[in-house]
Scaffold this motif. Structure first.
Motif, PDB file in Angstrom:
ATOM      1  N   PHE A  49       0.873  -1.179   0.000  1.00 58.10           N
ATOM      2  CA  PHE A  49       0.000   0.000   0.000  1.00 58.10           C
ATOM      3  C   PHE A  49       0.908   1.227   0.000  1.00 58.10           C
ATOM      4  N   GLU A  50       0.783   2.090  -1.016  1.00 57.15           N
ATOM      5  CA  GLU A  50       1.595   3.302  -1.087  1.00 57.15           C
ATOM      6  C   GLU A  50       0.783   4.491  -0.593  1.00 57.15           C
ATOM      7  N   GLU A  58       5.840  16.338   9.683  1.00 53.09           N
ATOM      8  CA  GLU A  58       6.231  14.932   9.599  1.00 53.09           C
ATOM      9  C   GLU A  58       5.065  14.003   9.930  1.00 53.09           C
ATOM     10  N   LEU A  59       4.908  12.971   9.099  1.00 50.55           N
ATOM     11  CA  LEU A  59       3.896  11.947   9.333  1.00 50.55           C
ATOM     12  C   LEU A  59       4.583  10.766  10.005  1.00 50.55           C
ATOM     13  N   ILE A  60       4.033  10.350  11.150  1.00 49.36           N
ATOM     14  CA  ILE A  60       4.618   9.227  11.875  1.00 49.36           C
ATOM     15  C   ILE A  60       3.596   8.095  11.944  1.00 49.36           C
ATOM     16  N   ILE A  61       3.957   6.946  11.371  1.00 50.54           N
ATOM     17  CA  ILE A  61       3.119   5.748  11.454  1.00 50.54           C
ATOM     18  C   ILE A  61       3.475   5.092  12.775  1.00 50.54           C
ATOM     19  N   LYS A  75       5.637  -1.542   8.762  1.00 44.32           N
ATOM     20  CA  LYS A  75       5.460  -0.102   8.642  1.00 44.32           C
ATOM     21  C   LYS A  75       6.801   0.593   8.500  1.00 44.32           C
ATOM     22  N   PRO A  76       6.776   1.825   7.996  1.00 39.02           N
ATOM     23  CA  PRO A  76       8.017   2.602   7.930  1.00 39.02           C
ATOM     24  C   PRO A  76       8.523   2.891   9.344  1.00 39.02           C
ATOM     25  N   LYS A  84       6.460  13.615   0.708  1.00 35.48           N
ATOM     26  CA  LYS A  84       7.151  12.354   0.432  1.00 35.48           C
ATOM     27  C   LYS A  84       6.183  11.181   0.530  1.00 35.48           C
ATOM     28  N   THR A  85       6.613  10.041  -0.048  1.00 42.64           N
ATOM     29  CA  THR A  85       5.769   8.848  -0.036  1.00 42.64           C
ATOM     30  C   THR A  85       6.369   7.788   0.883  1.00 42.64           C
ATOM     31  N   GLY A  86       5.512   6.868   1.277  1.00 41.55           N
ATOM     32  CA  GLY A  86       5.933   5.739   2.096  1.00 41.55           C
ATOM     33  C   GLY A  86       5.133   4.526   1.689  1.00 41.55           C
TER      34      GLY A  86
END
Length: 143
Positions: A49-50, A58-61, A75-76, A84-86
């Motif tokens: 899943f992109e 900042e996005l934090i998973i 997860k990243p 940016k993508t993850g």
């Protein structure tokens, strides 16, 4: 009277700009992956899943959980910068039969309720019979 109107407009504009969501935002390319009809012997079960951080922080998973032990997500480990993508990798164990699983992603995204996004995988796993070319085909007995 004009001062009051200008003062009201200034306050209204400031509060409206304060309502705009700022912070990390998560947008997935697709929230469902359909495996289709796949063969256990011909497919590893790995899918991705992109997503993109469309916010301004900042996005934090923080967590990724599966609805069962037959699906292992990863997860990243690093924060995803704005723009940016993850990716979230999902490994299904390819048990024969229908696939209908949910992976729940938890993050600090401000555009999702409680920062949570449910991702789904669907499809059907079949077992293909191995055909031995050396084996003779069964024929009707001669009468």
């Amino acid at each position: 009277m004009m001062k009051k109107l200008l003062g009201f407009l200034a306050v209204a504009m400031m509060s409206a700009s304060g309502m705009a969501q700022t912070g990390p935002k998560i947008e997935f390319k697709s929230e469902t992956i359909d495996y289709g009809i796949v063969s256990k012997s011909e497919d590893s079960g790995l899918r991705v899943f992109e997503f993109t951080n469309t916010g301004d922080a900042e996005l934090i998973i923080t967590d990724v959980k599966s609805s069962c032990g037959c699906t292992v997500p990863s997860k990243p480990t690093e924060p995803i910068q704005p723009g940016k993508t993850g990716k979230i990798e999902v490994q299904y164990n390819m048990n024969p039969g229908p696939i209908s699983k949910t992976i729940t992603v938890t993050s600090n995204a401000v555009n999702k309720e409680s920062g949570m996004v449910p991702l789904k995988i669907t499809g059907t796993v079949v077992v293909r019979e191995a055909v031995n070319p050396l084996e003779k085909k069964k024929s009707l007995p001669n009468s």
